[in-house]
Design a protein around this motif. Structure first.
Motif, PDB file in Angstrom:
ATOM      1  N   ALA A  62       0.996  -1.365  -0.126  1.00 39.08           N
ATOM      2  CA  ALA A  62      -0.011  -0.036   0.007  1.00 39.08           C
ATOM      3  C   ALA A  62       0.763   1.271  -0.130  1.00 39.08           C
ATOM      4  N   PRO A  63       1.965   1.392   0.746  1.00 34.69           N
ATOM      5  CA  PRO A  63       2.846   2.739   0.809  1.00 34.69           C
ATOM      6  C   PRO A  63       3.340   2.812  -0.515  1.00 34.69           C
ATOM      7  N   HIS A  64       3.482   2.005  -1.428  1.00 41.35           N
ATOM      8  CA  HIS A  64       4.343   1.995  -2.815  1.00 41.35           C
ATOM      9  C   HIS A  64       3.427   2.097  -4.202  1.00 41.35           C
ATOM     10  N   ALA A  65       1.825   2.250  -3.645  1.00 43.87           N
ATOM     11  CA  ALA A  65       1.351   1.975  -4.894  1.00 43.87           C
ATOM     12  C   ALA A  65       0.057   3.070  -4.786  1.00 43.87           C
ATOM     13  N   ALA A  66      -0.746   3.457  -6.021  1.00 41.27           N
ATOM     14  CA  ALA A  66      -1.941   4.302  -5.862  1.00 41.27           C
ATOM     15  C   ALA A  66      -3.017   3.561  -5.177  1.00 41.27           C
ATOM     16  N   GLU A  67      -3.017   2.386  -5.844  1.00 42.50           N
ATOM     17  CA  GLU A  67      -4.131   1.464  -5.611  1.00 42.50           C
ATOM     18  C   GLU A  67      -3.732  -0.030  -5.115  1.00 42.50           C
ATOM     19  N   VAL A  68      -4.304  -0.732  -4.172  1.00 45.51           N
ATOM     20  CA  VAL A  68      -4.065  -2.091  -3.885  1.00 45.51           C
ATOM     21  C   VAL A  68      -5.316  -2.841  -3.863  1.00 45.51           C
ATOM     22  N   VAL A  69      -5.531  -3.763  -4.809  1.00 48.35           N
ATOM     23  CA  VAL A  69      -6.623  -4.724  -4.722  1.00 48.35           C
ATOM     24  C   VAL A  69      -6.336  -5.912  -4.108  1.00 48.35           C
ATOM     25  N   ALA A  70      -6.859  -6.270  -3.088  1.00 47.06           N
ATOM     26  CA  ALA A  70      -6.917  -7.727  -2.104  1.00 47.06           C
ATOM     27  C   ALA A  70      -8.005  -8.605  -2.772  1.00 47.06           C
ATOM     28  N   VAL A  71      -7.443  -9.623  -3.197  1.00 49.48           N
ATOM     29  CA  VAL A  71      -8.783 -10.531  -3.904  1.00 49.48           C
ATOM     30  C   VAL A  71      -8.297 -12.105  -3.109  1.00 49.48           C
ATOM     31  N   ASP A  72      -9.576 -12.515  -2.698  1.00 54.44           N
ATOM     32  CA  ASP A  72      -9.699 -13.817  -2.122  1.00 54.44           C
ATOM     33  C   ASP A  72     -10.825 -14.444  -2.154  1.00 54.44           C
ATOM     34  N   VAL A  73     -10.989 -15.880  -2.201  1.00 53.00           N
ATOM     35  CA  VAL A  73     -12.112 -16.514  -2.362  1.00 53.00           C
ATOM     36  C   VAL A  73     -12.924 -16.417  -0.962  1.00 53.00           C
ATOM     37  N   THR A  74     -12.486 -16.407   0.133  1.00 57.55           N
ATOM     38  CA  THR A  74     -13.069 -16.356   1.307  1.00 57.55           C
ATOM     39  C   THR A  74     -13.635 -14.771   1.754  1.00 57.55           C
ATOM     40  N   ALA A  75     -14.746 -14.582   1.789  1.00 59.51           N
ATOM     41  CA  ALA A  75     -15.371 -13.294   2.402  1.00 59.51           C
ATOM     42  C   ALA A  75     -15.044 -12.983   3.642  1.00 59.51           C
ATOM     43  N   GLN A  76     -15.070 -13.912   4.578  1.00 62.29           N
ATOM     44  CA  GLN A  76     -14.488 -13.415   5.890  1.00 62.29           C
ATOM     45  C   GLN A  76     -13.132 -12.718   6.093  1.00 62.29           C
ATOM     46  N   MET A  77     -12.342 -13.693   5.364  1.00 63.22           N
ATOM     47  CA  MET A  77     -10.996 -12.999   5.227  1.00 63.22           C
ATOM     48  C   MET A  77     -10.940 -11.578   4.516  1.00 63.22           C
ATOM     49  N   LEU A  78     -11.573 -11.356   3.774  1.00 64.39           N
ATOM     50  CA  LEU A  78     -11.596 -10.202   2.914  1.00 64.39           C
ATOM     51  C   LEU A  78     -12.056  -9.033   4.016  1.00 64.39           C
ATOM     52  N   GLU A  79     -13.211  -9.305   4.713  1.00 68.21           N
ATOM     53  CA  GLU A  79     -13.722  -8.344   5.834  1.00 68.21           C
ATOM     54  C   GLU A  79     -12.787  -8.167   6.850  1.00 68.21           C
ATOM     55  N   ALA A  80     -12.032  -9.015   7.260  1.00 68.01           N
ATOM     56  CA  ALA A  80     -10.740  -9.072   8.331  1.00 68.01           C
ATOM     57  C   ALA A  80      -9.340  -8.124   7.616  1.00 68.01           C
ATOM     58  N   VAL A  81      -9.299  -8.266   6.296  1.00 67.53           N
ATOM     59  CA  VAL A  81      -8.159  -7.520   5.582  1.00 67.53           C
ATOM     60  C   VAL A  81      -8.681  -6.134   5.653  1.00 67.53           C
ATOM     61  N   ALA A  82     -10.124  -5.875   5.122  1.00 68.05           N
ATOM     62  CA  ALA A  82     -10.707  -4.547   5.092  1.00 68.05           C
ATOM     63  C   ALA A  82     -10.696  -3.681   6.554  1.00 68.05           C
ATOM     64  N   ARG A  83     -10.956  -4.310   7.622  1.00 71.98           N
ATOM     65  CA  ARG A  83     -11.059  -3.849   8.921  1.00 71.98           C
ATOM     66  C   ARG A  83      -9.658  -3.643   9.289  1.00 71.98           C
ATOM     67  N   ASN A  84      -8.658  -4.336   8.928  1.00 67.58           N
ATOM     68  CA  ASN A  84      -7.158  -4.208   9.493  1.00 67.58           C
ATOM     69  C   ASN A  84      -6.470  -3.014   8.528  1.00 67.58           C
ATOM     70  N   ALA A  85      -7.060  -2.971   7.521  1.00 64.37           N
ATOM     71  CA  ALA A  85      -6.328  -1.837   6.647  1.00 64.37           C
ATOM     72  C   ALA A  85      -6.906  -0.631   7.114  1.00 64.37           C
ATOM     73  N   ALA A  86      -8.212  -0.356   7.479  1.00 66.70           N
ATOM     74  CA  ALA A  86      -8.613   0.753   7.933  1.00 66.70           C
ATOM     75  C   ALA A  86      -7.978   1.092   9.293  1.00 66.70           C
ATOM     76  N   GLU A  87      -7.800   0.165  10.117  1.00 68.14           N
ATOM     77  CA  GLU A  87      -7.027   0.273  11.478  1.00 68.14           C
ATOM     78  C   GLU A  87      -5.622   0.830  11.179  1.00 68.14           C
ATOM     79  N   ARG A  88      -5.035   0.426  10.120  1.00 70.53           N
ATOM     80  CA  ARG A  88      -3.609   0.912   9.869  1.00 70.53           C
ATOM     81  C   ARG A  88      -3.816   2.151   8.906  1.00 70.53           C
ATOM     82  N   GLY A  89      -4.832   2.535   8.791  1.00 70.81           N
ATOM     83  CA  GLY A  89      -4.817   4.097   7.885  1.00 70.81           C
ATOM     84  C   GLY A  89      -4.602   3.728   6.423  1.00 70.81           C
ATOM     85  N   LEU A  90      -4.764   2.564   5.958  1.00 71.68           N
ATOM     86  CA  LEU A  90      -4.296   2.170   4.385  1.00 71.68           C
ATOM     87  C   LEU A  90      -5.633   2.332   3.703  1.00 71.68           C
TER      88      LEU A  90
END
Length: 254
Positions: A62-90
Motif C-alpha cells: 500500500a505505501p508504494h502504490a496508488a491502489e492495491v486490490v486484495a482478492v480472495d475467495v473467502t468473504a470473512q478473510m476479506l472483511e478482516a483485511v478491510a478492517r485491519n487496513a482501516a485500522e492501519r490507515g491504509l
C-alpha cells in the motif's frame, strides 16, 4: 456454502480469518521484505494481491502504490483485511471476492501482481496463472511465493500427505520445475528465484488450521514412521516441528 473446492476453502479459512491476520509466519518474513524492496523500485499504480489471505502483502504494498486490490475467495478473510487496513490507515486498499481462476478485472488492469502462500489452494493453478498474466499489463511485474515440493518423489509424497491431513483444502505444493513450466506456459518470463527454509512449530502449525486431534496424530504417525531420508530433509524434530522449502519467484509479463 457449497461443497465445491472453492466452498471448502472458504469454509476452512472463513472461521480462521483473524488467526491469519495475526499469524507471525504470515505477517513477517524475508520474502515480505523482498516484495516490499522490489515495489519501491517499480513505481506501480495498481497492484493486485492475489489470494490475499490475511492481507500482509497488501499492507506492505500500500505505501508504494496508488491502489492495491486484495482478492480472495473467502468473504470473512476479506472483511478482516478491510478492517485491519482501516485500522492501519491504509485507505488505498480495496477488497474483492473472487477465485484466482476467474478474476473480475479487464485485461492489463494491474502493473504488479503479487501472490504469497496461496497457489497451493487453487483448484486450477495453471488457470490462476493465466488469469494473473491476463490482468497484468505487458511488461508488468509479478512475484509468487509458495511452499515448494522437493524434487524427489519420496519427499514430495510425504509433504503432500501431511499438508492434506492438516488442511483438507490443500491441493498441491508444486515443485520448482512445475512452477517454472507453468509460468512459461502462462506467458511469464522468470527473472529471479530465491529459495528459503521455514520452520513450522507443530503445535502452532496445526492450531492455525484447527486440525482435529485425529488428523494431527496421523501426521505424527507419518513422521515417526518416516525414512531417514525424509526425516533428514524436513529436519523433523521430537515434537513434530519441521522445515518447509519455500520459493520466491520474480517474473515479468512477456
Amino acid at each position: 456454502m457449497t461443497n465445491s473446492h472453492h466452498g471448502v476453502v472458504a469454509e476452512q479459512y472463513g472461521q480462521r480469518a483473524d488467526a491469519y491476520v495475526t499469524s507471525a509466519v504470515h505477517a513477517s518474513g524475508a520474502d515480505l521484505d523482498q516484495i516490499e524492496a522490489a515495489l519501491r523500485g517499480w513505481n506501480a499504480a495498481r497492484v493486485l494481491d492475489l489470494g490475499c489471505g490475511g492481507g500482509h502483502v497488501a499492507y506492505r504494498a500500500a505505501p508504494h502504490a496508488a491502489e492495491v486490490v486484495a482478492v480472495d475467495v473467502t468473504a470473512q478473510m476479506l472483511e478482516a483485511v478491510a478492517r485491519n487496513a482501516a485500522e492501519r490507515g491504509l485507505a488505498n486498499i480495496a477488497t474483492r471476492q473472487a477465485p484466482a481462476e476467474r478474476l473480475p478485472f479487464p485485461d492489463g488492469h494491474f502493473d504488479v501482481v503479487l501472490s504469497r502462500f496461496s497457489a497451493h489452494h487453487w483448484l486450477d493453478a495453471e488457470a490462476g496463472l493465466r488469469e494473473a498474466r491476463r490482468v497484468l499489463t505487458p511488461g508488468g511485474r509479478a512475484v509468487f511465493v509458495d511452499i515448494v515440493a522437493p524434487g524427489h518423489p519420496l519427499l514430495d509424497t510425504h509433504l503432500q500427505a501431511v499438508e492434506l491431513l492438516r488442511d483438507t483444502s490443500h491441493v498441491r505444493d508444486y515443485s520448482a520445475a512445475e512452477w517454472m513450466a507453468a509460468l512459461s506456459r502462462a506467458g511469464f518470463a522468470v527473472t529471479g528465484l530465491t529459495p528459503r527454509r521455514l520452520r513450522m512449530d507443530f503445535a502452532v502449525w496445526t492450531a492455525r488450521t484447527d486440525t482435529p486431534d485425529l488428523r494431527a496424530q496421523a501426521i505424527r504417525a507419518l513422521q515417526d514412521l518416516a525414512s531417514d531420508e525424509v526425516r533428514r530433509h524436513f529436519a523433523i524434530e521430537a515434537d513434530g516441528s519441521f522445515l518447509l522449502d519455500s520459493l520466491t519467484i520474480e517474473a515479468e509479463a512477456c
